[in-house]
Design a protein around this motif. Structure first.
Motif, PDB file in Angstrom:
ATOM      1  N   PRO A  56      -2.824  -2.669  -3.759  1.00  8.61           N
ATOM      2  CA  PRO A  56      -3.927  -1.841  -4.273  1.00  8.61           C
ATOM      3  C   PRO A  56      -4.297  -2.129  -5.729  1.00  8.61           C
ATOM      4  O   PRO A  56      -5.403  -1.787  -6.158  1.00  8.61           O
ATOM      5  N   ASP A  57      -3.383  -2.746  -6.497  1.00  5.95           N
ATOM      6  CA  ASP A  57      -3.669  -3.074  -7.896  1.00  5.95           C
ATOM      7  C   ASP A  57      -4.224  -4.488  -8.064  1.00  5.95           C
ATOM      8  O   ASP A  57      -4.557  -4.893  -9.188  1.00  5.95           O
ATOM      9  N   PHE A  58      -4.328  -5.237  -6.991  1.00  3.11           N
ATOM     10  CA  PHE A  58      -4.782  -6.626  -7.069  1.00  3.11           C
ATOM     11  C   PHE A  58      -6.259  -6.644  -7.465  1.00  3.11           C
ATOM     12  O   PHE A  58      -7.089  -5.962  -6.867  1.00  3.11           O
ATOM     13  N   ASP A  59      -6.593  -7.458  -8.477  1.00  2.00           N
ATOM     14  CA  ASP A  59      -7.975  -7.523  -8.942  1.00  2.00           C
ATOM     15  C   ASP A  59      -8.333  -8.957  -9.314  1.00  2.00           C
ATOM     16  O   ASP A  59      -7.580  -9.903  -9.026  1.00  2.00           O
ATOM     17  N   ASN A  90       0.825  -1.214   0.000  1.00  2.00           N
ATOM     18  CA  ASN A  90       0.000   0.000   0.000  1.00  2.00           C
ATOM     19  C   ASN A  90       0.858   1.263   0.000  1.00  2.00           C
ATOM     20  O   ASN A  90       0.588   2.221  -0.733  1.00  2.00           O
ATOM     21  N   GLY A  91       1.876   1.270   0.859  1.00  3.46           N
ATOM     22  CA  GLY A  91       2.734   2.446   0.959  1.00  3.46           C
ATOM     23  C   GLY A  91       3.518   2.701  -0.316  1.00  3.46           C
ATOM     24  O   GLY A  91       3.614   3.846  -0.793  1.00  3.46           O
ATOM     25  N   ARG A  92       4.089   1.644  -0.900  1.00  2.00           N
ATOM     26  CA  ARG A  92       4.860   1.812  -2.129  1.00  2.00           C
ATOM     27  C   ARG A  92       3.968   2.279  -3.278  1.00  2.00           C
ATOM     28  O   ARG A  92       4.357   3.094  -4.105  1.00  2.00           O
ATOM     29  N   TRP A  93       2.736   1.745  -3.311  1.00  2.00           N
ATOM     30  CA  TRP A  93       1.780   2.159  -4.338  1.00  2.00           C
ATOM     31  C   TRP A  93       1.521   3.665  -4.239  1.00  2.00           C
ATOM     32  O   TRP A  93       1.499   4.375  -5.247  1.00  2.00           O
ATOM     33  N   ALA A  94       1.312   4.149  -3.019  1.00  2.00           N
ATOM     34  CA  ALA A  94       1.046   5.572  -2.818  1.00  2.00           C
ATOM     35  C   ALA A  94       2.274   6.418  -3.157  1.00  2.00           C
ATOM     36  O   ALA A  94       2.171   7.460  -3.830  1.00  2.00           O
ATOM     37  N   ASN A  95       3.458   5.975  -2.722  1.00  2.00           N
ATOM     38  CA  ASN A  95       4.679   6.737  -2.980  1.00  2.00           C
ATOM     39  C   ASN A  95       4.956   6.872  -4.475  1.00  2.00           C
ATOM     40  O   ASN A  95       5.371   7.937  -4.950  1.00  2.00           O
ATOM     41  N   PRO A 146      -0.553  10.579  -0.519  1.00  2.78           N
ATOM     42  CA  PRO A 146      -0.339  10.297   0.908  1.00  2.78           C
ATOM     43  C   PRO A 146      -0.541   8.817   1.198  1.00  2.78           C
ATOM     44  O   PRO A 146      -1.268   8.116   0.468  1.00  2.78           O
ATOM     45  N   LEU A 147       0.077   8.356   2.269  1.00  2.00           N
ATOM     46  CA  LEU A 147       0.001   6.945   2.624  1.00  2.00           C
ATOM     47  C   LEU A 147      -1.431   6.471   2.805  1.00  2.00           C
ATOM     48  O   LEU A 147      -1.789   5.346   2.431  1.00  2.00           O
ATOM     49  N   LEU A 148      -2.278   7.321   3.363  1.00  2.00           N
ATOM     50  CA  LEU A 148      -3.667   6.936   3.581  1.00  2.00           C
ATOM     51  C   LEU A 148      -4.352   6.562   2.276  1.00  2.00           C
ATOM     52  O   LEU A 148      -5.197   5.659   2.248  1.00  2.00           O
ATOM     53  N   ALA A 149      -3.985   7.222   1.173  1.00  2.00           N
ATOM     54  CA  ALA A 149      -4.573   6.888  -0.124  1.00  2.00           C
ATOM     55  C   ALA A 149      -4.239   5.456  -0.521  1.00  2.00           C
ATOM     56  O   ALA A 149      -5.073   4.744  -1.105  1.00  2.00           O
ATOM     57  N   GLY A 150      -3.028   5.021  -0.195  1.00  2.00           N
ATOM     58  CA  GLY A 150      -2.650   3.641  -0.480  1.00  2.00           C
ATOM     59  C   GLY A 150      -3.465   2.658   0.330  1.00  2.00           C
ATOM     60  O   GLY A 150      -3.900   1.621  -0.185  1.00  2.00           O
ATOM     61  N   HIS A 151      -3.692   2.972   1.602  1.00  2.00           N
ATOM     62  CA  HIS A 151      -4.491   2.082   2.437  1.00  2.00           C
ATOM     63  C   HIS A 151      -5.947   2.042   1.971  1.00  2.00           C
ATOM     64  O   HIS A 151      -6.594   0.981   1.994  1.00  2.00           O
ATOM     65  N   ARG A 152      -6.467   3.190   1.532  1.00  2.00           N
ATOM     66  CA  ARG A 152      -7.832   3.206   1.022  1.00  2.00           C
ATOM     67  C   ARG A 152      -7.953   2.369  -0.246  1.00  2.00           C
ATOM     68  O   ARG A 152      -8.920   1.625  -0.431  1.00  2.00           O
ATOM     69  N   ALA A 153      -6.966   2.506  -1.131  1.00  2.00           N
ATOM     70  CA  ALA A 153      -6.969   1.704  -2.354  1.00  2.00           C
ATOM     71  C   ALA A 153      -6.834   0.217  -2.021  1.00  2.00           C
ATOM     72  O   ALA A 153      -7.420  -0.642  -2.690  1.00  2.00           O
ATOM     73  N   GLY A 154      -6.083  -0.090  -0.969  1.00  2.00           N
ATOM     74  CA  GLY A 154      -5.980  -1.475  -0.523  1.00  2.00           C
ATOM     75  C   GLY A 154      -7.314  -2.017  -0.048  1.00  2.00           C
ATOM     76  O   GLY A 154      -7.639  -3.192  -0.259  1.00  2.00           O
ATOM     77  N   GLY A 155      -8.118  -1.159   0.604  1.00  2.00           N
ATOM     78  CA  GLY A 155      -9.451  -1.574   1.020  1.00  2.00           C
ATOM     79  C   GLY A 155     -10.336  -1.912  -0.161  1.00  2.00           C
ATOM     80  O   GLY A 155     -11.131  -2.859  -0.109  1.00  2.00           O
ATOM     81  N   GLU A 156     -10.187  -1.166  -1.247  1.00  2.00           N
ATOM     82  CA  GLU A 156     -10.954  -1.470  -2.454  1.00  2.00           C
ATOM     83  C   GLU A 156     -10.508  -2.799  -3.052  1.00  2.00           C
ATOM     84  O   GLU A 156     -11.332  -3.558  -3.587  1.00  2.00           O
ATOM     85  N   ALA A 157      -9.214  -3.100  -2.949  1.00  2.00           N
ATOM     86  CA  ALA A 157      -8.714  -4.387  -3.437  1.00  2.00           C
ATOM     87  C   ALA A 157      -9.295  -5.542  -2.634  1.00  2.00           C
ATOM     88  O   ALA A 157      -9.542  -6.627  -3.172  1.00  2.00           O
ATOM     89  N   VAL A 158      -9.516  -5.319  -1.342  1.00  2.00           N
ATOM     90  CA  VAL A 158     -10.156  -6.348  -0.514  1.00  2.00           C
ATOM     91  C   VAL A 158     -11.543  -6.660  -1.057  1.00  2.00           C
ATOM     92  O   VAL A 158     -11.932  -7.838  -1.197  1.00  2.00           O
ATOM     93  N   GLN A 159     -12.308  -5.637  -1.384  1.00  2.00           N
ATOM     94  CA  GLN A 159     -13.654  -5.848  -1.890  1.00  2.00           C
ATOM     95  C   GLN A 159     -13.633  -6.615  -3.217  1.00  2.00           C
ATOM     96  O   GLN A 159     -14.444  -7.517  -3.441  1.00  2.00           O
ATOM     97  N   ARG A 160     -12.686  -6.272  -4.102  1.00  2.00           N
ATOM     98  CA  ARG A 160     -12.570  -6.995  -5.371  1.00  2.00           C
ATOM     99  C   ARG A 160     -12.208  -8.454  -5.139  1.00  2.00           C
ATOM    100  O   ARG A 160     -12.716  -9.358  -5.823  1.00  2.00           O
ATOM    101  N   THR A 161     -11.330  -8.689  -4.175  1.00  2.00           N
ATOM    102  CA  THR A 161     -10.877 -10.054  -3.892  1.00  2.00           C
ATOM    103  C   THR A 161     -12.014 -10.911  -3.340  1.00  2.00           C
ATOM    104  O   THR A 161     -12.165 -12.078  -3.721  1.00  2.00           O
ATOM    105  N   VAL A 162     -12.809 -10.349  -2.457  1.00  2.00           N
ATOM    106  CA  VAL A 162     -13.935 -11.089  -1.905  1.00  2.00           C
ATOM    107  C   VAL A 162     -14.910 -11.470  -3.014  1.00  2.00           C
ATOM    108  O   VAL A 162     -15.371 -12.616  -3.093  1.00  2.00           O
ATOM    109  N   ARG A 163     -15.220 -10.528  -3.900  1.00  2.00           N
ATOM    110  CA  ARG A 163     -16.130 -10.831  -5.006  1.00  2.00           C
ATOM    111  C   ARG A 163     -15.553 -11.909  -5.914  1.00  2.00           C
ATOM    112  O   ARG A 163     -16.272 -12.817  -6.363  1.00  2.00           O
ATOM    113  N   ALA A 164     -14.245 -11.834  -6.196  1.00  2.00           N
ATOM    114  CA  ALA A 164     -13.605 -12.836  -7.050  1.00  2.00           C
ATOM    115  C   ALA A 164     -13.645 -14.214  -6.407  1.00  2.00           C
ATOM    116  O   ALA A 164     -13.902 -15.225  -7.079  1.00  2.00           O
TER     117      ALA A 164
END
Length: 247
Positions: free
Chosen positions: A219-222, A25-30, A35-53
């Motif tokens: 964060p890019d995991f889909d 998450n941090g490397r994705w944001a950097n 900001p680091l929080l944006a990476g964590h938020r994007a990681g949360g979206e990846a969780v939702q995609r993973t659950v659906r998959a």
């Protein structure tokens, strides 16, 4: 193996339980100047995609390393951001998960989180307890070594109370004292973002798991990446010290 090793054919052999170390998450944001929080938020979206998959593919268990026991060493600001995101998802996304038939289970030392987060987590477990499409396990303030140590202590206490003979302790009995009691061991452990280590995640439980390491940051995991790891799994020979098996 990397995410480039992917075939389009449907996997022949599906894992029952996929465990994921969500890294990057941090490397994705950097890399994006965010900001680091944006990476964590994007990681949360990846969780939702993973659950659906996982639901679409018929995987029955997914365990996510959401917050390790070592994460408490991060800066107070980052810990607060992570805790805030956890609070948000527990309050606002559990109903959606429940509608999709997801049962939520939490492992780890919840006592280190604020009371409201602990309460939200236990409530989420309660309201989703009857669901059986997918069990989503969140490892929160979890450490594999601590899990093993507390299990050994529980066994020792049971012996001291006369409730258990020391000679009766084998791997099966010991596993009942772990925080993952009642769960199948992971068939596969996936780590994103190029790191190739378990980082204290499900150490006992992953003894025979297939390990897959992807360069992709979390964060890019889909769904395509999820299919990739399922395909990799289907082409592994799982021997368990004997003949190849496919669960």
């Amino acid at each position: 193996m990397s995410g480039s090793d992917h075939r389009t054919a449907a996997p022949v052999c599906l894992p029952e339980h996929v465990a994921i170390i969500m890294d990057g998450n941090g490397r994705w944001a950097n890399m994006r100047g965010l900001p680091l929080l944006a990476g964590h938020r994007a990681g949360g979206e990846a969780v939702q995609r993973t659950v659906r998959a996982a639901i679409r593919r018929g995987v029955k268990w997914v365990t996510l390393y959401a917050f390790s026991s070592e994460n408490w060493r991060r800066t107070p600001g980052e810990v607060a951001d992570l805790t805030g995101l956890l609070r948000y998802y527990l309050r606002h996304k559990v109903a959606e998960l429940s509608r999709e038939g997801v049962r939520l289970r939490v492992i780890g030392d919840l006592s280190r989180f604020p009371d409201d987060v602990q309460n939200e987590a236990r409530l989420a477990e309660k309201v989703t307890a009857g669901n059986d499409t997918l069990v989503l396990v969140l490892a929160l303030s979890y450490g594999g070594r601590a899990d093993i140590v507390q299990a050994a202590a529980r066994m020792a206490q049971a012996v001291a109370r006369g409730e258990l003979e020391a000679s009766a302790i084998d791997e099966t009995v010991f596993a009942t004292a772990l925080q993952t009691a009642g769960m199948p061991d992971p068939d596969m452990v996936v780590r994103t973002s190029g790191e190739c280590r378990l980082s204290n995640f499900l150490l006992w439980q992953s003894a025979y798991a297939e390990l897959v390491f992807l360069e992709t940051p979390w964060p890019d995991f889909d769904e395509t990446h999820f299919d990739t790891v399922l395909d990799i799994y289907s082409r592994r020979e799982r021997r368990f010290g004997a003949r190849p098996v496919c669960k």
